[in-house]
Design an enzyme around this catalytic site. Structure first.
Site, PDB file in Angstrom:
ATOM      1  N   GLY A  76       2.513  -0.596  10.392  1.00 35.15           N
ATOM      2  CA  GLY A  76       2.386   0.854  10.301  1.00 35.15           C
ATOM      3  C   GLY A  76       2.556   1.403   8.897  1.00 35.15           C
ATOM      4  CG  ASN A 111      -6.049  -5.210   6.286  1.00 35.76           C
ATOM      5  OD1 ASN A 111      -5.123  -5.894   6.701  1.00 35.76           O
ATOM      6  ND2 ASN A 111      -5.864  -4.006   5.759  1.00 35.76           N
ATOM      7  CB  SER A 112      -4.762  -8.297   9.964  1.00 37.88           C
ATOM      8  OG  SER A 112      -4.486  -6.919  10.123  1.00 37.88           O
ATOM      9  CB  THR A 148      -0.936   0.024   1.217  1.00 36.57           C
ATOM     10  OG1 THR A 148      -1.807  -1.109   1.163  1.00 36.57           O
ATOM     11  CG2 THR A 148      -1.771   1.296   1.231  1.00 36.57           C
ATOM     12  CB  CYS A 179      -4.053   0.128   7.385  1.00 36.35           C
ATOM     13  SG  CYS A 179      -2.529  -0.233   8.309  1.00 36.35           S
ATOM     14  N   GLY A 189      -7.463 -14.278   3.886  1.00 33.52           N
ATOM     15  CA  GLY A 189      -7.490 -14.609   5.305  1.00 33.52           C
ATOM     16  C   GLY A 189      -7.406 -16.094   5.563  1.00 33.52           C
TER      17      GLY A 189
END
EC number: 1.3.98.1
Length: 311
Positions: free
Chosen positions: A72, A194-195, A46, A131, A248
């Site tokens: 981050g 996403n996570s 990203t 994020c 995932g």
């Protein structure tokens, strides 16, 4: 002949597997490794408006059931990745690609997307709305009003193929509300998920990573049930023109099969790719094809979205 070919928008891919943004995609060299593997495509790290070093290390750790990270958004800046995918496309000898981007503010996001709009790049863009690891920056897609405003604004000037990377949702009402927003716009795809943000893994009375006192995004086996639920929930709610990428907990052909069964058109691999390297794409593809042969399926369309329910 069994085929794992698939399509996102008007882009065709000879396989359904690729990397997830954040893994094997920081540098051109890593992206080329994925390009040369049996992956259908790659998505870049990203990219933000400016280069970011990310959070202090240690910021990633493998665990027994997957991984925890608080990277981050370290990246080389969106221009680095935009120039790279644009140059690859000019050769005419490469796969279609995904360019992942996000701004740290609506203004930055607009600046990035207008730059892509003005460029020669005609591939897919994945706008990262999810994020969980940038201090002080909430996950955009959990705020439905902000998400709607952002999409409404960007589609007034952005006309190239674009999809969004989503965080995991956990409430049925949120699936309904999010889908109602997404269906208003000409999205090429949504990427689920996403996570899972802000997990905590402890070893010998201590956290595993430094940022945020050990809080980080959880990936791997932990998140597959949540990812499958998000894939299927949006498959049932989104208009057919919005394809779904499942992400995932994918480390075997069976995992990929389940994502497609839930409605995914493509499947991304993150934690397992980090652990095994790009050779994983060949193994998982073989395993997926073996399952398809055993079940009598010739193509992904033969079973995509055909999840059976209990009577």
């Amino acid at each position: 002949m069994v085929s794992t070919a698939t399509q996102i928008g008007h882009f065709s891919f000879d396989n359904c597997l690729m990397n997830a943004a954040g893994v094997y995609c920081m540098t051109k060299e890593e992206l080329i490794e994925v390009e040369k593997s049996q992956a259908a495509s790659f998505v870049t790290k990203t990219g933000t408006l400016e280069v970011r070093p990310g959070n202090p290390e240690p910021r990633y750790a493998d665990t027994r059931l997957g991984s925890i990270n608080s990277m981050g958004l370290p990246n080389n800046g969106f221009r680095y990745y935009l120039d790279f995918v644009s140059d690859l496309a000019k050769t005419g000898q490469h796969k279609p690609h995904f360019l992942s981007v996000v701004g740290l503010s609506p203004t930055e996001t607009e600046t990035i997307l207008k730059a892509i709009m003005a460029s020669d790049y005609e591939g897919l863009v994945e706008l990262n709305l999810s994020c969980p690891n940038v201090p002080g920056k909430p996950q955009i897609a959990y705020d439905f009003e902000t998400t709607n405003q952002l999409l409404e604004n960007l589609f007034t000037y952005y006309t190239k193929p674009l999809g969004i990377k989503l965080p995991p949702y956990f409430d049925i009402v949120h699936f309904d509300q999010a889908a109602a927003i997404f269906n208003k716009y000409p999205l090429s795809f949504v990427n689920c998920v996403n996570s899972i943000g802000n997990g905590l893994v402890i070893e010998d009375e201590q956290v595993l990573i430094k940022p945020k006192n050990g809080f980080g995004g959880i990936g791997g086996d932990y998140i597959k049930p949540t990812a499958l639920a998000n894939v299927h929930a949006f498959y049932k709610r989104l208009k057919p023109s919005i394809h779904i990428i499942g992400t995932g907990g994918v480390k075997t052909g069976r995992d990929a099969f389940e994502h497609i069964l839930c409605g995914a058109s493509m499947v991304q691999i993150g934690t397992a790719l980090h652990q095994e390297g790009p050779a994983i794409f060949e193994r998982v593809t073989k395993e997926l094809k073996t399952i398809m042969v055993e079940k009598g399926y010739q193509s992904l369309n033969d079973f995509r979205g055909n999840l059976r329910y209990k009577d």
